[in-house]
Design a protein around this motif. Sequence first.
Motif, mmCIF file in Angstrom:
data_model
loop_
_atom_site.group_PDB
_atom_site.id
_atom_site.type_symbol
_atom_site.label_atom_id
_atom_site.label_comp_id
_atom_site.label_asym_id
_atom_site.label_seq_id
_atom_site.Cartn_x
_atom_site.Cartn_y
_atom_site.Cartn_z
ATOM 1 N N SER A 212 1.276 8.939 17.660
ATOM 2 C CA SER A 212 2.801 8.916 17.349
ATOM 3 C C SER A 212 3.435 7.487 17.408
ATOM 4 O O SER A 212 4.329 6.941 17.195
ATOM 5 C CB SER A 212 3.563 9.999 17.850
ATOM 6 N N ALA A 213 2.679 6.689 18.422
ATOM 7 C CA ALA A 213 2.982 5.344 18.878
ATOM 8 C C ALA A 213 2.654 4.331 17.669
ATOM 9 O O ALA A 213 3.093 3.397 17.371
ATOM 10 C CB ALA A 213 2.228 4.858 20.054
ATOM 11 N N GLU A 214 1.756 4.859 16.474
ATOM 12 C CA GLU A 214 1.239 4.184 15.690
ATOM 13 C C GLU A 214 2.337 4.318 14.231
ATOM 14 O O GLU A 214 2.730 3.206 13.556
ATOM 15 C CB GLU A 214 0.109 4.631 15.010
ATOM 16 N N LYS A 215 2.730 5.517 14.190
ATOM 17 C CA LYS A 215 3.335 5.678 12.825
ATOM 18 C C LYS A 215 4.936 6.409 12.956
ATOM 19 O O LYS A 215 5.442 6.503 12.031
ATOM 20 C CB LYS A 215 2.520 6.502 11.901
ATOM 21 N N ASN A 216 5.277 7.027 14.042
ATOM 22 C CA ASN A 216 6.371 7.839 14.029
ATOM 23 C C ASN A 216 7.589 6.973 14.802
ATOM 24 O O ASN A 216 8.586 7.289 14.222
ATOM 25 C CB ASN A 216 6.166 9.105 15.001
ATOM 26 N N PHE A 217 7.257 5.805 15.422
ATOM 27 C CA PHE A 217 8.288 5.217 16.052
ATOM 28 C C PHE A 217 9.380 4.749 15.152
ATOM 29 O O PHE A 217 10.300 4.385 15.709
ATOM 30 C CB PHE A 217 7.683 4.408 17.197
ATOM 31 N N LEU A 218 8.955 4.262 13.958
ATOM 32 C CA LEU A 218 9.990 3.660 13.245
ATOM 33 C C LEU A 218 10.442 4.499 11.909
ATOM 34 O O LEU A 218 11.195 4.171 11.007
ATOM 35 C CB LEU A 218 9.487 2.261 12.603
ATOM 36 N N ALA A 219 9.903 5.733 12.207
ATOM 37 C CA ALA A 219 10.433 6.579 10.922
ATOM 38 C C ALA A 219 11.487 7.276 11.248
ATOM 39 O O ALA A 219 12.123 7.469 12.661
ATOM 40 C CB ALA A 219 9.168 7.723 10.659
ATOM 41 N N PHE B 83 6.495 1.085 5.711
ATOM 42 C CA PHE B 83 4.983 0.950 5.290
ATOM 43 C C PHE B 83 4.148 1.788 6.213
ATOM 44 O O PHE B 83 3.201 2.009 5.821
ATOM 45 C CB PHE B 83 4.580 -0.251 5.413
ATOM 46 N N LEU B 84 4.763 2.458 7.130
ATOM 47 C CA LEU B 84 3.616 3.449 7.886
ATOM 48 C C LEU B 84 4.286 4.886 7.493
ATOM 49 O O LEU B 84 3.866 5.822 8.426
ATOM 50 C CB LEU B 84 3.636 3.019 9.476
ATOM 51 N N ASP C 165 -2.522 -3.186 6.878
ATOM 52 C CA ASP C 165 -1.436 -2.357 6.877
ATOM 53 C C ASP C 165 -1.312 -1.355 5.566
ATOM 54 O O ASP C 165 -0.792 -0.523 5.708
ATOM 55 C CB ASP C 165 -0.179 -3.373 6.572
ATOM 56 N N THR C 166 -1.931 -2.061 4.370
ATOM 57 C CA THR C 166 -2.056 -1.013 3.315
ATOM 58 C C THR C 166 -2.986 0.274 3.450
ATOM 59 O O THR C 166 -2.678 1.266 3.394
ATOM 60 C CB THR C 166 -2.526 -1.923 2.056
ATOM 61 N N SER C 167 -4.132 -0.139 4.388
ATOM 62 C CA SER C 167 -5.079 0.959 4.843
ATOM 63 C C SER C 167 -4.432 1.975 5.416
ATOM 64 O O SER C 167 -4.441 3.148 5.144
ATOM 65 C CB SER C 167 -6.013 0.380 5.489
ATOM 66 N N LEU C 168 -3.582 1.580 6.459
ATOM 67 C CA LEU C 168 -2.808 2.518 7.401
ATOM 68 C C LEU C 168 -1.733 3.168 6.632
ATOM 69 O O LEU C 168 -1.701 4.621 6.683
ATOM 70 C CB LEU C 168 -2.126 1.846 8.689
ATOM 71 N N SER C 169 -1.033 2.510 5.725
ATOM 72 C CA SER C 169 0.066 3.164 5.131
ATOM 73 C C SER C 169 -0.577 4.235 4.058
ATOM 74 O O SER C 169 -0.159 5.476 4.005
ATOM 75 C CB SER C 169 0.670 2.112 4.415
ATOM 76 N N LEU C 170 -1.790 3.915 3.264
ATOM 77 C CA LEU C 170 -2.241 5.004 2.601
ATOM 78 C C LEU C 170 -3.045 6.291 3.423
ATOM 79 O O LEU C 170 -2.602 7.395 3.221
ATOM 80 C CB LEU C 170 -3.287 4.332 1.597
ATOM 81 N N ARG D 179 5.560 8.537 5.326
ATOM 82 C CA ARG D 179 4.949 9.316 4.327
ATOM 83 C C ARG D 179 5.792 8.598 3.135
ATOM 84 O O ARG D 179 6.959 9.173 2.714
ATOM 85 C CB ARG D 179 5.109 10.575 4.509
ATOM 86 N N GLU D 180 5.149 7.688 2.370
ATOM 87 C CA GLU D 180 6.311 7.169 1.257
ATOM 88 C C GLU D 180 5.174 7.303 0.012
ATOM 89 O O GLU D 180 4.007 7.479 0.226
ATOM 90 C CB GLU D 180 6.302 5.950 1.391
ATOM 91 N N PRO D 181 6.009 7.328 -1.233
ATOM 92 C CA PRO D 181 5.217 7.318 -2.245
ATOM 93 C C PRO D 181 4.342 5.938 -2.626
ATOM 94 O O PRO D 181 4.994 4.925 -1.922
ATOM 95 C CB PRO D 181 6.327 7.479 -3.350
ATOM 96 N N GLN D 182 3.354 5.755 -3.214
ATOM 97 C CA GLN D 182 2.674 4.655 -3.349
ATOM 98 C C GLN D 182 3.422 3.398 -3.981
ATOM 99 O O GLN D 182 3.074 2.190 -3.406
ATOM 100 C CB GLN D 182 1.480 4.750 -4.261
ATOM 101 N N ILE D 183 4.397 3.650 -4.857
ATOM 102 C CA ILE D 183 5.079 2.403 -5.258
ATOM 103 C C ILE D 183 5.887 1.645 -3.983
ATOM 104 O O ILE D 183 5.987 0.559 -4.034
ATOM 105 C CB ILE D 183 6.268 2.687 -6.465
ATOM 106 N N ARG D 184 6.337 2.600 -3.004
ATOM 107 C CA ARG D 184 7.058 1.767 -2.025
ATOM 108 C C ARG D 184 6.253 1.215 -1.108
ATOM 109 O O ARG D 184 6.304 0.152 -0.214
ATOM 110 C CB ARG D 184 7.768 3.032 -1.084
ATOM 111 N N ILE D 185 4.746 1.941 -0.903
ATOM 112 C CA ILE D 185 3.827 1.350 -0.049
ATOM 113 C C ILE D 185 3.363 0.019 -0.675
ATOM 114 O O ILE D 185 3.182 -1.156 0.071
ATOM 115 C CB ILE D 185 2.636 2.089 0.123
ATOM 116 N N ALA D 186 3.132 -0.201 -1.915
ATOM 117 C CA ALA D 186 2.772 -1.349 -2.373
ATOM 118 C C ALA D 186 3.660 -2.313 -2.295
ATOM 119 O O ALA D 186 3.547 -3.794 -2.311
ATOM 120 C CB ALA D 186 2.184 -1.159 -3.806
#
Lengths: 220, 220, 220, 220
Positions: C105-112, A110-111, D130-135, A113-120
């Motif tokens: 990076s602590a927000e979004k990279n650590f689980l990617a 969810f955080l 979470d959706t805000s951050l994901s987008l 870089r994913e396409p929107q379908i995966r985010i939703a």
Amino acid sequence: MKLALITGGTRGIGKAVADILREEYKVVTVARSSEADEPGNLSDSKFRAYLVEKYTPDIFVNNAALLSYNFEEMIQTNGMAAVDLLFKFYNKMPNGTIINVSSISAEKNFLAREPQIRIAYATAKKYLKDTSLSLAYSKNKPIKVMCISPAATDTDMIKPISNNYVPVEEHYTNYNYYNSICMTRPYEVANIIKWMIEQPEWIVIPELVIDNHYEKSVNW
Amino acid sequence: MKLALITGGTRGIGKAVADILREEYKVVTVARSSEADEPGNLSDSKFRAYLVEKYTPDIFVNNAALLSYNFEEMIQTNGMAAVDLLFKFYNKMPNGTIINVSSISAEKNFLAREPQIRIAYATAKKYLKDTSLSLAYSKNKPIKVMCISPAATDTDMIKPISNNYVPVEEHYTNYNYYNSICMTRPYEVANIIKWMIEQPEWIVIPELVIDNHYEKSVNW
Amino acid sequence: MKLALITGGTRGIGKAVADILREEYKVVTVARSSEADEPGNLSDSKFRAYLVEKYTPDIFVNNAALLSYNFEEMIQTNGMAAVDLLFKFYNKMPNGTIINVSSISAEKNFLAREPQIRIAYATAKKYLKDTSLSLAYSKNKPIKVMCISPAATDTDMIKPISNNYVPVEEHYTNYNYYNSICMTRPYEVANIIKWMIEQPEWIVIPELVIDNHYEKSVNW
Amino acid sequence: MKLALITGGTRGIGKAVADILREEYKVVTVARSSEADEPGNLSDSKFRAYLVEKYTPDIFVNNAALLSYNFEEMIQTNGMAAVDLLFKFYNKMPNGTIINVSSISAEKNFLAREPQIRIAYATAKKYLKDTSLSLAYSKNKPIKVMCISPAATDTDMIKPISNNYVPVEEHYTNYNYYNSICMTRPYEVANIIKWMIEQPEWIVIPELVIDNHYEKSVNW
């Protein structure tokens, strides 16, 4: 005989759970399919009210979900309807167990870089998981509220986004197929859910995540 | 015979895991106690380097932790040393399984109004868990990186902060004792760790949380 | 004149903060560099104890960090040392403001799916952020504990992993350079930190994340 | 003149944002109240579709929320409707800024021992965040997606659960009132939102949390 109510119980993981629990429980399945014991659309508020009025399950498996390019449909079914049912059955059941079926995508996708379908999909499943954990940790009722987050599982749902997901057998047979993601089988997830249900009275598993291997390793 | 290396392996959960794995593995325990196979202080960088140089375990149970009003000691042992060992063994082991032992406090206590000793303990355990999940999801090696977060367990460690924690038996015998928190037994946690290790090759459990019931319920 | 203590205060974001705060505060910089007012290595427990003994700052900017393929060094400096200093100054200061400098990076990279150097950096920064938030929300002292998580900033530190990071000017001049990531300038981050410090007494910003645009957009 | 669309724009934070943006933008407010420029119920799918069809805002402030013991209503409005509008305007707007108004309860309350009304409120707000951050982190459009999480603010909404929340003035006048929580004023939150909107083109604030002091401190 105790009652197990299973949403999304006619296909995929839900069906595998229904099959495995039927040995010990009276199982009632809910799904849009006419094969369900209670056919209907869970995004309909009245259908949810009807189910909550009619049943007081010992085990509630909150599993129904869909994957669709109609994001509103996903937000309604995977998010709103699942969370609303969780609150309603939590408040109605005097005790027992609730198993919420989230998704590994709620853990890690969810955080990214994913396409929107995966985010939703992922954020709706994360909403279900967060509410599950919040009720579990609120500890104001003797209900076991648990959440399982399976990885990609070999069901119909995943096919539209799944060209590099393969069944376990193919993953291990095709030794050069390093880009394949080995899918878990529905009955394997169902067996883990059964294991969670069968824990002693004083042990709760509020959260369990399943992942599957990306790569085949020769000497693993 | 395969090798299992267990830090904090002479007491509490670590000892229970050592006892249970000894049936199938050559077990090497690490702890400050002289009873350990490898006695030493894990916050010492040289001792960690010595262990990594000497052993290539099939199973590494990254379990050592302490609870102390010396926060620096907790930050060093529970956080830094555990995370450093995780990276080092992850990079040395060609395959196998790593079990990181975090804590349920890393799930729910770290953002609540808690005394500092619990914050320092919880955030160090969360650091271990986050690194465990990151390596698990990076998927660049055929190593199963798993994390278990036990609830309050009936060990010596918890005594200083535990006046309302009671053993399972007492919790269920004293019917009026509603404020007690029923502790999990170390061997129960160890059995769940064994269950995680014994999953089929294609199933990983990157995260599993154990909680225990707060209240006794009559008709539960 | 009030005292501002800034770790990592001779380069990058820390230097920009020192420059900007010097107008109103007596500034003491700490860094490995001989240009620092207090030169020394923060991963050394004795150096940390010395600083805590000597200073009671009104503003403590907990900023020092490094990026290195020696993960142990990152875990010690970015994680352990920063968290230990946070607890120590939080307990020593009677009031005032602590600014912890984490990282996006602590927000979004650590689980990617990230290379290990980014995981080790991100999880150490997340450890700092989680501890910052925990102390902020514990609310047992009238100290403002805040955390800022900047995106890639135009400093020396980022160069080893930065071939597609470019300064703002280049990003906007080179219209075909769609793969560039526009870096924030250190003084921009420093101005935001100043804005956080200058909030009225009753407003705390426990968490603020800065991101920068990935793409140049013509009609943006 | 650029267009700012503000849901929940007739009361509380939304009204303060509308007042402040009206100086530079054509403002359209949406709310259940007849005072709104677009009166209607956002939990109604058709009303949402109508708004998305009619408007292409430069600034979309996704703010509408309610606090109610009817959890289903909160799940629908604060969670589903807000997330659905976020996706729909994100996909329709060619560029511009989206400000999602979450809540500090989504940061720290949702995993603590909280009454159900706070859990239902907090997890719906967390779903929005979470959706805000994901987008924001998906970075596939030149839209600034930002999220602000205010603390308890002095609005009508908070009154039903607010007996120990007090306005700033009362908090500082009554020197013995240590148990009071000082509420932020709506215009203070609105000014911070304006500050987020006015950042330079290359700076995004994907996440900003506001907290307020619990205790009055004499020498603070």
